[in-house]
Every structure is written in structure tokens, then in C-alpha cells.
Design an enzyme around this catalytic site. Structure first.
Site, PDB file in Angstrom:
ATOM      1  N   TYR A   1      -1.027  -0.722  10.288  1.00 49.17           N
ATOM      2  CA  TYR A   1      -1.228  -1.087   8.877  1.00 49.17           C
ATOM      3  C   TYR A   1      -0.004  -0.689   8.055  1.00 49.17           C
ATOM      4  CZ  TYR A   1      -3.611  -1.224   4.291  1.00 49.17           C
ATOM      5  OH  TYR A   1      -3.981  -1.487   2.994  1.00 49.17           O
TER       6      TYR A   1
ATOM      7  N   SER B   1       0.862  -1.184   0.000  1.00 52.72           N
ATOM      8  CA  SER B   1       0.000   0.000   0.000  1.00 52.72           C
ATOM      9  C   SER B   1       0.893   1.227   0.000  1.00 52.72           C
ATOM     10  CB  SER B   1      -0.851  -0.001   1.273  1.00 52.72           C
ATOM     11  OG  SER B   1      -1.426   1.272   1.496  1.00 52.72           O
TER      12      SER B   1
END
Ligand SMILES: NC(=O)c1ccc[n+]([C@@H]2O[C@H](COP(=O)([O-])OP(=O)(O)OC[C@H]3O[C@@H](n4cnc5c(N)ncnc54)[C@H](O)[C@@H]3O)[C@@H](O)[C@H]2O)c1
Length: 258
Positions: A156, A144
């Protein structure tokens, strides 16, 4: 002639979102699909959608964070198709409770690292030997843009950073076996999960547009759509990317450049 004719693709997290779009796109390009997802309803739907467009699909209920479940899924895939050539580690994600490292709760750390890291390591561990037996192939991992610059979801971003390191290490280790390994770093992609996160469901049409509009104010290419990431994955899986190995493809419409 499809770009993935005679290939078998094992796609985790293909019950919905980017993984589902990849299942449909890869099938259109001739691949036989394993839909490896822990959601029976969504996984079954994807299997049905692939079959509707004339493709072959097998849904196998799979929890990517559970090693035994992954082993069983790989076994079922081999029993059905006889081989696996391509692995798309698409299952992953964050929880809304993720945040600053000084504030997050322990379960958020455990959950996110399990989903994103174990969820990439376990399928790789059991599918790559099958890819090698098949004579080589490709793996695509999902990172990401959260891995590349400051992000408010600290766990994350850590997990997706680990995926970058893992991708490079995997590529270095399996190149001699003719297995290429790359990662995609998407920006904001308008999946149902993202719409829910932004409070944009159930007023889907209207609200989704508002997120797109807000994003486009800052970044001219705005948000992405699941098919646009599936297309990048198709490139990385096909022979067109034969010289692309151990690298990241940032697919964020240029946000990282702003
Ligand atoms: N959507 C975005 O904006 C975005 C941005 C950057 C990266 N990504 C990454 O792309 C990947 C796909 O994202 P998405 O938005 O399409 O996801 P999504 O939430 O729409 O779909 C995830 C799918 O994975 C399945 N899944 C979840 N946990 C699982 C588990 N333990 N075992 C098996 N299946 C499981 C779900 O049932 C679902 O079908 C993820 O790795 C995510 O981190 C997404």
C-alpha cells in the site's frame, strides 16, 4: 453561489467513505456528480443521497481497474451531462493481508497495485481529455501518509508513493491545458472500512470512539472524518486553490510531525 457551480465532477469510489462525502459536498457547492463505483448498492445510495439534498447525480457502475469499464463510464457521463470538469480519483485502498515485503502473498501485490495505480491511471487517461475539451479543470488523486514515512503495509505504501510521483508528473504535463493536479495524503480517517479493519463494527458508536481515543492519546487531533478530507478536496477543486498545482496536501492532524 456555490464554489463548483456549473461544474461536472467525476468521483471514483464515491459509493461510500471519503468519496461519498465528497459527492455530497461538491453537490452542495453546485456541481453535478458522476458516482463512479463498482458497488451497485452503495453507488445507487450515494446517487439517491445527492438527489435528496437537491443535487444532480448519475450513478455509473464502474470498475476503475478495468479500462473498458472506465471508457463506458466516461461515455455515459458525457451523454448525461455533455462535459466533465473535475476528476476525483478516490477509489483505492489496502487489504488487511498487506504487510512486510518479506511476508506478503503475490495476490496482495497484484490487487493493491491494480486498485491504487491502474485505478488512478485509467480514469485519468479517459477523463482528462474531456476536462481539456471543457477548457480546463482540476484532478485530485488520493495518496496517504503511508507514502511519506514507514508503514507496516508495504505494498500500500508503495502504491501510494507511486500516486505522489504520478501526481507531480501529471501536473507538469497538463498545466498548459489548464488542468491542475494535486494529491491528498490523509492520516487515519474513520470510514466504515477503517472501522471494520480495527474490529470496530458492529459496535459502531462505542468501538469507533475507542479507536479515536487510542489515536488521540498519541496525536492530539486524533482520527479524521471523511467530511474533513472532502473539504480539502473541495478546496483543491475550486478556484480558491488556483495557485496550488502539482503538490500534496497532508491532512493527518499533524501525525507526520510527531
Ligand atoms: N480511510 C483512511 O483512513 C484513508 C487514509 C489514507 C488514504 N485513504 C485513501 O482514500 C481513498 C478513499 O478511502 P476510503 O477509506 O474512503 O475508502 P472506502 O473503502 O470507504 O470506499 C472505497 C469506495 O471505492 C469503491 N471501490 C473499491 N474498489 C473499486 C473499484 N475497483 N472500482 C470502483 N470503485 C471501487 C468501493 O465500492 C467504495 O465505495 C482511498 O484511495 C484510500 O486509499 C484512506
Amino acid at each position: 453561489m456555490g464554489k463548483l457551480d456549473n461544474k461536472v465532477a467525476f468521483i471514483t469510489g464515491s459509493g461510500t467513505g471519503i468519496g461519498r462525502e465528497a459527492a455530497l459536498l461538491f453537490a452542495k457547492e453546485g456541481a453535478k456528480i458522476v458516482v463512479a463505483d463498482f458497488n451497485k448498492e452503495l453507488g445507487g445510495e450515494t446517487e439517491g443521497l445527492v438527489k435528496e439534498i437537491g443535487g444532480q447525480a448519475l450513478f455509473v457502475e464502474t470498475n476503475v481497474t478495468d479500462e473498458d469499464s472506465v471508457i463506458a463510464a466516461v461515455k455515459a457521463s458525457i451523454e448525461c451531462y455533455g462535459k466533465i470538469d473535475l476528476l476525483y480519483n478516490c477509489a483505492g485502498g489496502s487489504v488487511p493481508e498487506d504487510g512486510l515485503v518479506t511476508e506478503i502473498e503475490t495476490w496482495v501485490v497484484d490487487h493493491t497495485l491494480a486498485l491504487d495505480i491502474k485505478g488512478t491511471v485509467f480514469p485519468s487517461r479517459y477523463v482528462i481529455p474531456e476536462i481539456i475539451k471543457a477548457g480546463g479543470g482540476a484532478v485530485v488523486n488520493m495518496s496517504s501518509t503511508a507514502a511519506l514515512r514507514g508503514n507496516a503495509m508495504h505494498v500500500y505504501s508503495a502504491a501510494k508513493g507511486a500516486i505522489v510521483a504520478l501526481t507531480q508528473s501529471m501536473a507538469a504535463s497538463y498545466t498548459n491545458d489548464q488542468v491542475r493536479v494535486n494529491a491528498i495524503c490523509p492520516g487515519i480517517i474513520l470510514t466504515d472500512r477503517v472501522k471494520i479493519r480495527f474490529g470496530e463494527l458492529p459496535e459502531e458508536g462505542k468501538a469507533a470512539e475507542s479507536l479515536a481515543a487510542r489515536t488521540a492519546e498519541r496525536y492530539p487531533f486524533g482520527v479524521g472524518h471523511p467530511i474533513e478530507i472532502a473539504q480539502v478536496a473541495l478546496f483543491l477543486m475550486s478556484n480558491e486553490s488556483r495557485m496550488v498545482n502539482g503538490t500534496l496536501v497532508v491532512a493527518d492532524g499533524g501525525m507526520a510531525a510527531f
